[in-house]
Motif scaffolding. Sequence first.
Motif, PDB file in Angstrom:
ATOM      1  N   VAL A  66       4.528  -7.992   7.955  1.00 32.93           N
ATOM      2  CA  VAL A  66       5.919  -8.295   7.615  1.00 32.93           C
ATOM      3  C   VAL A  66       6.090  -8.387   6.101  1.00 32.93           C
ATOM      4  O   VAL A  66       7.052  -7.845   5.528  1.00 32.93           O
ATOM      5  CB  VAL A  66       6.353  -9.611   8.293  1.00 32.93           C
ATOM      6  CG1 VAL A  66       7.696 -10.082   7.743  1.00 32.93           C
ATOM      7  CG2 VAL A  66       6.445  -9.422   9.806  1.00 32.93           C
ATOM      8  N   ALA A  67       5.153  -9.063   5.421  1.00 30.91           N
ATOM      9  CA  ALA A  67       5.235  -9.192   3.960  1.00 30.91           C
ATOM     10  C   ALA A  67       5.136  -7.827   3.287  1.00 30.91           C
ATOM     11  O   ALA A  67       5.898  -7.524   2.351  1.00 30.91           O
ATOM     12  CB  ALA A  67       4.123 -10.114   3.458  1.00 30.91           C
ATOM     13  N   PHE A  68       4.206  -6.986   3.751  1.00 30.88           N
ATOM     14  CA  PHE A  68       4.054  -5.647   3.179  1.00 30.88           C
ATOM     15  C   PHE A  68       5.305  -4.798   3.417  1.00 30.88           C
ATOM     16  O   PHE A  68       5.807  -4.146   2.488  1.00 30.88           O
ATOM     17  CB  PHE A  68       2.840  -4.960   3.805  1.00 30.88           C
ATOM     18  CG  PHE A  68       2.686  -3.514   3.420  1.00 30.88           C
ATOM     19  CD1 PHE A  68       2.059  -3.153   2.243  1.00 30.88           C
ATOM     20  CD2 PHE A  68       3.180  -2.500   4.249  1.00 30.88           C
ATOM     21  CE1 PHE A  68       1.921  -1.816   1.878  1.00 30.88           C
ATOM     22  CE2 PHE A  68       3.052  -1.167   3.898  1.00 30.88           C
ATOM     23  CZ  PHE A  68       2.426  -0.824   2.711  1.00 30.88           C
ATOM     24  N   SER A  69       5.803  -4.805   4.645  1.00 32.96           N
ATOM     25  CA  SER A  69       6.968  -3.979   4.987  1.00 32.96           C
ATOM     26  C   SER A  69       8.196  -4.419   4.212  1.00 32.96           C
ATOM     27  O   SER A  69       8.955  -3.589   3.698  1.00 32.96           O
ATOM     28  CB  SER A  69       7.234  -4.062   6.497  1.00 32.96           C
ATOM     29  OG  SER A  69       6.119  -3.627   7.241  1.00 32.96           O
ATOM     30  N   SER A  70       8.394  -5.725   4.106  1.00 27.06           N
ATOM     31  CA  SER A  70       9.548  -6.234   3.358  1.00 27.06           C
ATOM     32  C   SER A  70       9.439  -5.868   1.886  1.00 27.06           C
ATOM     33  O   SER A  70      10.430  -5.459   1.259  1.00 27.06           O
ATOM     34  CB  SER A  70       9.631  -7.757   3.527  1.00 27.06           C
ATOM     35  OG  SER A  70      10.709  -8.282   2.786  1.00 27.06           O
ATOM     36  N   CYS A  71       8.243  -5.983   1.329  1.00 25.40           N
ATOM     37  CA  CYS A  71       8.031  -5.681  -0.087  1.00 25.40           C
ATOM     38  C   CYS A  71       8.274  -4.209  -0.393  1.00 25.40           C
ATOM     39  O   CYS A  71       9.035  -3.866  -1.306  1.00 25.40           O
ATOM     40  CB  CYS A  71       6.614  -6.091  -0.491  1.00 25.40           C
ATOM     41  SG  CYS A  71       6.160  -5.655  -2.182  1.00 25.40           S
ATOM     42  N   MET A  72       7.635  -3.335   0.358  1.00 27.14           N
ATOM     43  CA  MET A  72       7.719  -1.898   0.089  1.00 27.14           C
ATOM     44  C   MET A  72       9.137  -1.363   0.294  1.00 27.14           C
ATOM     45  O   MET A  72       9.638  -0.573  -0.508  1.00 27.14           O
ATOM     46  CB  MET A  72       6.752  -1.139   0.989  1.00 27.14           C
ATOM     47  CG  MET A  72       5.276  -1.373   0.693  1.00 27.14           C
ATOM     48  SD  MET A  72       4.778  -0.798  -0.952  1.00 27.14           S
ATOM     49  CE  MET A  72       4.676  -2.375  -1.832  1.00 27.14           C
ATOM     50  N   THR A  73       9.805  -1.798   1.361  1.00 25.66           N
ATOM     51  CA  THR A  73      11.146  -1.269   1.639  1.00 25.66           C
ATOM     52  C   THR A  73      12.197  -1.877   0.718  1.00 25.66           C
ATOM     53  O   THR A  73      13.297  -1.338   0.594  1.00 25.66           O
ATOM     54  CB  THR A  73      11.530  -1.522   3.105  1.00 25.66           C
ATOM     55  OG1 THR A  73      11.432  -2.929   3.412  1.00 25.66           O
ATOM     56  CG2 THR A  73      10.622  -0.741   4.040  1.00 25.66           C
ATOM     57  N   ALA A  74      11.876  -3.018   0.085  1.00 17.67           N
ATOM     58  CA  ALA A  74      12.802  -3.589  -0.894  1.00 17.67           C
ATOM     59  C   ALA A  74      12.683  -2.889  -2.238  1.00 17.67           C
ATOM     60  O   ALA A  74      13.662  -2.763  -2.978  1.00 17.67           O
ATOM     61  CB  ALA A  74      12.535  -5.088  -1.049  1.00 17.67           C
ATOM     62  N   ILE A  75      11.487  -2.418  -2.551  1.00 18.20           N
ATOM     63  CA  ILE A  75      11.245  -1.763  -3.842  1.00 18.20           C
ATOM     64  C   ILE A  75      11.576  -0.279  -3.787  1.00 18.20           C
ATOM     65  O   ILE A  75      12.214   0.271  -4.689  1.00 18.20           O
ATOM     66  CB  ILE A  75       9.768  -1.961  -4.263  1.00 18.20           C
ATOM     67  CG1 ILE A  75       9.479  -3.445  -4.489  1.00 18.20           C
ATOM     68  CG2 ILE A  75       9.454  -1.157  -5.518  1.00 18.20           C
ATOM     69  CD1 ILE A  75       8.029  -3.746  -4.767  1.00 18.20           C
ATOM     70  N   ALA A  85      -0.772 -11.086   2.048  1.00 15.08           N
ATOM     71  CA  ALA A  85       0.636 -11.390   2.323  1.00 15.08           C
ATOM     72  C   ALA A  85       1.277 -12.092   1.128  1.00 15.08           C
ATOM     73  O   ALA A  85       2.414 -11.770   0.730  1.00 15.08           O
ATOM     74  CB  ALA A  85       0.748 -12.251   3.583  1.00 15.08           C
ATOM     75  N   ALA A  86       0.560 -13.048   0.535  1.00 17.80           N
ATOM     76  CA  ALA A  86       1.094 -13.772  -0.620  1.00 17.80           C
ATOM     77  C   ALA A  86       1.326 -12.841  -1.806  1.00 17.80           C
ATOM     78  O   ALA A  86       2.334 -12.948  -2.518  1.00 17.80           O
ATOM     79  CB  ALA A  86       0.126 -14.897  -1.004  1.00 17.80           C
ATOM     80  N   GLN A 137       7.334  -8.649  -4.457  1.00 16.83           N
ATOM     81  CA  GLN A 137       8.750  -8.442  -4.107  1.00 16.83           C
ATOM     82  C   GLN A 137       9.652  -9.332  -4.960  1.00 16.83           C
ATOM     83  O   GLN A 137      10.718  -8.894  -5.418  1.00 16.83           O
ATOM     84  CB  GLN A 137       8.971  -8.735  -2.619  1.00 16.83           C
ATOM     85  CG  GLN A 137      10.421  -8.501  -2.182  1.00 16.83           C
ATOM     86  CD  GLN A 137      10.594  -8.669  -0.693  1.00 16.83           C
ATOM     87  OE1 GLN A 137       9.630  -8.896   0.041  1.00 16.83           O
ATOM     88  NE2 GLN A 137      11.824  -8.555  -0.218  1.00 16.83           N
ATOM     89  N   LEU A 138       9.230 -10.562  -5.187  1.00 18.06           N
ATOM     90  CA  LEU A 138      10.041 -11.464  -6.000  1.00 18.06           C
ATOM     91  C   LEU A 138      10.125 -10.980  -7.449  1.00 18.06           C
ATOM     92  O   LEU A 138      11.172 -11.049  -8.079  1.00 18.06           O
ATOM     93  CB  LEU A 138       9.445 -12.876  -5.955  1.00 18.06           C
ATOM     94  CG  LEU A 138       9.555 -13.619  -4.627  1.00 18.06           C
ATOM     95  CD1 LEU A 138       8.801 -14.937  -4.691  1.00 18.06           C
ATOM     96  CD2 LEU A 138      11.013 -13.857  -4.262  1.00 18.06           C
ATOM     97  N   VAL A 139       9.019 -10.489  -7.972  1.00 17.32           N
ATOM     98  CA  VAL A 139       8.991 -10.040  -9.364  1.00 17.32           C
ATOM     99  C   VAL A 139       9.785  -8.755  -9.550  1.00 17.32           C
ATOM    100  O   VAL A 139      10.517  -8.586 -10.536  1.00 17.32           O
ATOM    101  CB  VAL A 139       7.527  -9.845  -9.821  1.00 17.32           C
ATOM    102  CG1 VAL A 139       7.474  -9.174 -11.193  1.00 17.32           C
ATOM    103  CG2 VAL A 139       6.793 -11.174  -9.856  1.00 17.32           C
ATOM    104  N   MET A 140       9.634  -7.819  -8.605  1.00 12.13           N
ATOM    105  CA  MET A 140      10.249  -6.510  -8.748  1.00 12.13           C
ATOM    106  C   MET A 140      11.698  -6.461  -8.290  1.00 12.13           C
ATOM    107  O   MET A 140      12.411  -5.500  -8.558  1.00 12.13           O
ATOM    108  CB  MET A 140       9.440  -5.478  -7.964  1.00 12.13           C
ATOM    109  CG  MET A 140       7.996  -5.308  -8.427  1.00 12.13           C
ATOM    110  SD  MET A 140       7.878  -4.713 -10.121  1.00 12.13           S
ATOM    111  CE  MET A 140       8.587  -3.074  -9.949  1.00 12.13           C
TER     112      MET A 140
END
Length: 380
Positions: free
Chosen positions: A274-283, A362-363, A369-372
């Motif tokens: 979930v963390a990876f998917s949220s990060c990649m699709t947000a960026i 995950a962290a 995601q927060l930084v980018m």
Amino acid sequence: MLYKTIWKLLKANKVNLVIGVVITLVITFFYSQSIDTGNTNLQEAKILILSEKSSPIIDGMTEYLAETQTIVTMEEPTQKEIDDALYFQQIGIVLFLPNDFSETISAGQMPTIDIQARPDAFSKAVVTQQVTTFLQTYLAYAQSFPAEEAMAQTKEVLSSQGELVLNSEYSHRMGRLLSGMSFNLLAYGLFMSIFSGFGVVNLAFNRKAINNRNQVAPVSKRKLHRQITWALIGYSTLLTVGFCGLVLLLTRNIWTNATGWHLLNVLFFLITMVAFSSCMTAIIKNSEAIGGISNIFIMGCCFIGGVFVPSELLPEIVNKIAAFTPTYWFIQNNLLIGQNLTLNAAFKETFLFQSGILLAFAAVFVVIQLVMSKDKAYLR
């Protein structure tokens, strides 16, 4: 209204979901059917004996092994051909006889035989013992009789064969190994389905027209983002429950006390997915790039991580590269669970350490995601 929209978007992604389910279903079915846990008879080993010379002692040993095992022949195979035959289970064990094999025995000494076997070839110990028994028996008679008579005496003594029955722990261990291999498949089917769901939804809401309309919507962007995230987490959780239920149903005849540890490992992997998917699709805002990650990156991680090919059969450099992916540590935990009959303190310590690495991934994805993120309101 928002959740209905997300549901419609996810329904549009049903093709990728079905692909993941079908692949997991088919391979898990064959895994669950590959062993009868109530059968305690040892399966015959497929043995390839390689020697540059031929002699009565080699022929005699081959005949002795053929009484209980299956002898496979290959015409001057290369090492690559041998490796391929081992991988595709055309052979299980290879005996490399040295050039001075017969001369060493004639001198009254035991030769050194190199053995190559599949990682799951449990009959390797049996075959090794059979070879040792034959050669030691022959050497004992060769001290008092000529070669031909010593061979005849050896065959007569070893002609009485008993039935080799496996310890009950063998079936138990095989059940655990196959259960772990079935859970390994979730690294592909589940990961691809979750990431595809995140990709479809986030790409839709990140379209310029939709994004501009949401700017003037009564719901704040922060609240909207939170609702989308929770909806996708719910989608991922339902998928995980469904996939795990599917695996548990197909492997119900090989359930063990370690099944709960597999489910706990899946939970840690779910958080990372979930963390990876949220990060990649947000960026990433490009649909082609999202598709590339789904079809190439996730598949590649599963391949080098040990999902489709056991890590033991991969080069060491590949395993070192795979260690930089969360999939590798998910597989390592499943292997740890499957290979340990006793869940002692050492097991728990290793399991928690490898699970900690999964959560660390995950962290890292959350921090990235927060930084980018360009949404400053989301960072407050």
